[in-house]
Design a protein around this motif. Structure first.
Motif, PDB file in Angstrom:
ATOM      1  N   TYR A 113      18.242  41.859  53.425  1.00 52.21           N
ATOM      2  CA  TYR A 113      18.686  40.586  52.058  1.00 52.21           C
ATOM      3  C   TYR A 113      19.362  39.647  52.802  1.00 52.21           C
ATOM      4  N   VAL A 114      20.200  40.190  53.345  1.00 53.81           N
ATOM      5  CA  VAL A 114      21.078  39.096  54.317  1.00 53.81           C
ATOM      6  C   VAL A 114      20.610  38.278  55.701  1.00 53.81           C
ATOM      7  N   LEU A 115      19.989  39.238  56.743  1.00 56.71           N
ATOM      8  CA  LEU A 115      19.333  39.287  56.999  1.00 56.71           C
ATOM      9  C   LEU A 115      17.421  38.531  57.478  1.00 56.71           C
ATOM     10  N   LEU A 116      17.233  38.671  55.727  1.00 52.99           N
ATOM     11  CA  LEU A 116      15.752  37.816  56.295  1.00 52.99           C
ATOM     12  C   LEU A 116      16.523  36.303  55.280  1.00 52.99           C
ATOM     13  N   ASN A 117      17.299  36.149  55.611  1.00 48.01           N
ATOM     14  CA  ASN A 117      17.739  34.935  54.983  1.00 48.01           C
ATOM     15  C   ASN A 117      18.052  34.366  56.002  1.00 48.01           C
ATOM     16  N   LEU A 118      19.287  35.133  57.241  1.00 44.13           N
ATOM     17  CA  LEU A 118      19.294  34.262  58.724  1.00 44.13           C
ATOM     18  C   LEU A 118      18.761  33.995  59.263  1.00 44.13           C
ATOM     19  N   LEU A 119      17.098  35.190  59.020  1.00 45.19           N
ATOM     20  CA  LEU A 119      15.474  34.579  59.606  1.00 45.19           C
ATOM     21  C   LEU A 119      15.209  32.941  58.894  1.00 45.19           C
ATOM     22  N   GLU A 120      15.123  32.707  58.224  1.00 41.70           N
ATOM     23  CA  GLU A 120      14.604  31.587  57.255  1.00 41.70           C
ATOM     24  C   GLU A 120      15.817  30.823  57.893  1.00 41.70           C
ATOM     25  N   ARG A 121      17.084  30.674  57.925  1.00 40.08           N
ATOM     26  CA  ARG A 121      18.040  29.086  57.375  1.00 40.08           C
ATOM     27  C   ARG A 121      18.435  29.442  58.721  1.00 40.08           C
ATOM     28  N   ARG A 139      25.738  32.566  50.640  1.00 40.81           N
ATOM     29  CA  ARG A 139      26.830  32.021  51.377  1.00 40.81           C
ATOM     30  C   ARG A 139      26.727  33.483  52.152  1.00 40.81           C
ATOM     31  N   PHE A 140      26.124  34.733  52.151  1.00 39.18           N
ATOM     32  CA  PHE A 140      26.682  35.734  52.735  1.00 39.18           C
ATOM     33  C   PHE A 140      26.138  35.398  54.419  1.00 39.18           C
ATOM     34  N   ALA A 141      25.237  34.866  54.265  1.00 41.99           N
ATOM     35  CA  ALA A 141      23.941  34.441  55.725  1.00 41.99           C
ATOM     36  C   ALA A 141      24.835  33.252  55.868  1.00 41.99           C
ATOM     37  N   ASP A 142      25.366  32.286  55.533  1.00 46.00           N
ATOM     38  CA  ASP A 142      26.646  31.364  56.146  1.00 46.00           C
ATOM     39  C   ASP A 142      28.319  32.043  56.828  1.00 46.00           C
ATOM     40  N   ASP A 143      28.333  32.725  55.955  1.00 47.03           N
ATOM     41  CA  ASP A 143      29.068  33.982  57.140  1.00 47.03           C
ATOM     42  C   ASP A 143      28.899  33.730  58.224  1.00 47.03           C
ATOM     43  N   GLY A 180      32.957  41.543  44.005  1.00 46.31           N
ATOM     44  CA  GLY A 180      32.498  41.287  45.279  1.00 46.31           C
ATOM     45  C   GLY A 180      31.855  42.709  44.662  1.00 46.31           C
ATOM     46  N   LEU A 181      31.458  43.803  43.894  1.00 46.68           N
ATOM     47  CA  LEU A 181      30.764  44.452  43.154  1.00 46.68           C
ATOM     48  C   LEU A 181      29.603  44.438  42.040  1.00 46.68           C
ATOM     49  N   ALA A 182      29.735  42.717  41.238  1.00 48.08           N
ATOM     50  CA  ALA A 182      29.522  41.830  40.393  1.00 48.08           C
ATOM     51  C   ALA A 182      29.224  41.336  41.064  1.00 48.08           C
ATOM     52  N   GLY A 183      29.495  40.636  41.646  1.00 50.07           N
ATOM     53  CA  GLY A 183      29.078  39.109  42.284  1.00 50.07           C
ATOM     54  C   GLY A 183      27.211  39.514  43.617  1.00 50.07           C
ATOM     55  N   GLY A 184      27.879  40.717  44.548  1.00 50.65           N
ATOM     56  CA  GLY A 184      26.533  41.591  44.847  1.00 50.65           C
ATOM     57  C   GLY A 184      25.614  41.411  44.571  1.00 50.65           C
ATOM     58  N   LEU A 185      25.776  42.642  43.600  1.00 48.77           N
ATOM     59  CA  LEU A 185      24.501  42.798  42.223  1.00 48.77           C
ATOM     60  C   LEU A 185      24.062  41.045  41.749  1.00 48.77           C
ATOM     61  N   GLU A 196      38.099  38.985  51.719  1.00 45.68           N
ATOM     62  CA  GLU A 196      38.260  38.319  50.743  1.00 45.68           C
ATOM     63  C   GLU A 196      36.907  38.075  50.230  1.00 45.68           C
ATOM     64  N   SER A 197      37.180  37.806  48.769  1.00 40.80           N
ATOM     65  CA  SER A 197      35.483  37.336  47.542  1.00 40.80           C
ATOM     66  C   SER A 197      35.956  36.026  47.452  1.00 40.80           C
ATOM     67  N   GLY A 198      35.872  35.084  47.919  1.00 39.84           N
ATOM     68  CA  GLY A 198      36.436  33.538  47.679  1.00 39.84           C
ATOM     69  C   GLY A 198      35.776  33.238  45.799  1.00 39.84           C
ATOM     70  N   ASP A 199      35.779  32.171  46.355  1.00 42.43           N
ATOM     71  CA  ASP A 199      35.683  31.298  44.621  1.00 42.43           C
ATOM     72  C   ASP A 199      33.273  32.242  44.737  1.00 42.43           C
ATOM     73  N   ALA A 200      33.464  32.284  42.842  1.00 46.30           N
ATOM     74  CA  ALA A 200      32.100  32.479  42.767  1.00 46.30           C
ATOM     75  C   ALA A 200      30.925  31.393  42.518  1.00 46.30           C
ATOM     76  N   PRO A 201      29.902  31.083  42.833  1.00 44.02           N
ATOM     77  CA  PRO A 201      29.050  32.876  42.564  1.00 44.02           C
ATOM     78  C   PRO A 201      28.649  32.999  44.351  1.00 44.02           C
ATOM     79  N   PHE A 202      28.448  34.207  44.429  1.00 50.25           N
ATOM     80  CA  PHE A 202      28.158  35.214  45.511  1.00 50.25           C
ATOM     81  C   PHE A 202      26.267  34.818  45.741  1.00 50.25           C
TER      82      PHE A 202
END
Length: 266
Positions: free
Chosen positions: A97-105, A70-74, A181-186, A60-66
């Motif tokens: 990019y998600v992986l880098l965020n995970l490494l930080e947080r 958020r990706f990393a927390d998921d 998802g397309l717009a939010g990911g961009l 699911e997309s859930g609510d904006a913004p992406f």
């Protein structure tokens, strides 16, 4: 399978047994891109978790913004749901990019980092403008604009003629993506942090896989990423482009398994 993570349903595949490997897909794709790797890793004795990021595939997309947060927390939430304290995490392109965020947080959740055709730096102003313009097209009702923009940079020059089935498979993933998802990911990629200055602080074992014919993330970006990480192995694979994991699956899988086996996680 699906799990309720941070208020939305996240779809994922979970197969095999042994040390956990989390595979985070790229944009504008879904977990199906990891099909050859999931099979190879299972056969090598690993538990493979391949999720769809929110807004992609069957999630699911859930609510904006992406955002990358958020990706990393998921992803951290999915590991919690599965009872996995630590995993080796592979991220392809946006997944990197998600992986880098995970490494930080969420650094304690990661046993090793596998960066696949990705980079550490943020977008420059021109890149940000391109992402904004493409997201605006999607929100105006032209989600196909993403496929039109990405089609020319996803594959090595010879791949469409040599592997038309792979090209059709990837185009199908792009065409089926949720416009939100397309717009939010961009926009999430547009706003991501520049991690180049932070690379020396990531002291866990890292594998960086680049592709010699990658037109989206050129090999020099993979080289720069590997050079900035204190404990990294660089593999530049010939004969493939941005979708090198599908274009050169045997060489890709061998690099993946060799690295993971060398960690002694089994």
């Amino acid at each position: 399978m699906k799990a309720k993570i941070n208020g939305i349903n996240i779809a994922y595949d979970d197969a095999g047994s042994g040390p956990a490997v989390l595979l985070v897909h790229g944009y504008p794709l879904c977990r199906r891109m990891w099909r050859p790797q999931a099979e190879a890793l299972r056969e090598a004795g690993y538990r493979v978790i391949a999720p769809d990021l929110r807004g992609f595939g069957d999630s699911e997309s859930g609510d904006a913004p992406f955002s990358m947060d958020r990706f990393a927390d998921d992803m951290a939430g999915l590991l919690d749901h599965l009872g996995i304290e630590q995993a080796a995490v592979a991220g392809m392109s946006m997944g990197g990019y998600v992986l880098l965020n995970l490494l930080e947080r969420h650094p304690r959740r990661i046993a090793a980092a596998l960066f696949v055709v990705t980079r550490a730096g943020a977008d420059d102003p021109a890149g940000k403008n391109k992402r904004t313009a493409l997201a605006d097209e999607v929100r105006r009702g032209r989600p196909q604009a993403v496929g039109e923009a990405f089609r020319g940079v996803l594959f090595a020059e010879q791949t469409p003629a040599r592997m038309p089935g792979i090209v059709a498979e990837v185009e199908g993933m792009m065409a089926s993506a949720d416009p939100q998802g397309l717009a939010g990911g961009l926009l999430a990629m547009r706003e991501r942090k520049d991690y180049a200055p932070s690379l020396p602080s990531f002291r866990l074992p890292c594998l960086v896989i680049g592709a010699e014919q990658d037109r989206a993330i050129p090999p020099d970006q993979s080289e720069a990423l590997a050079a900035g990480l204190p404990d990294s192995t660089l593999r530049l694979l010939p004969g493939g482009g941005h979708m090198v994991n599908l274009e050169q699956p045997e060489a890709f899988n061998a690099a993946l398994v060799e690295f993971l086996d060398g960690l002694g996680l089994q």
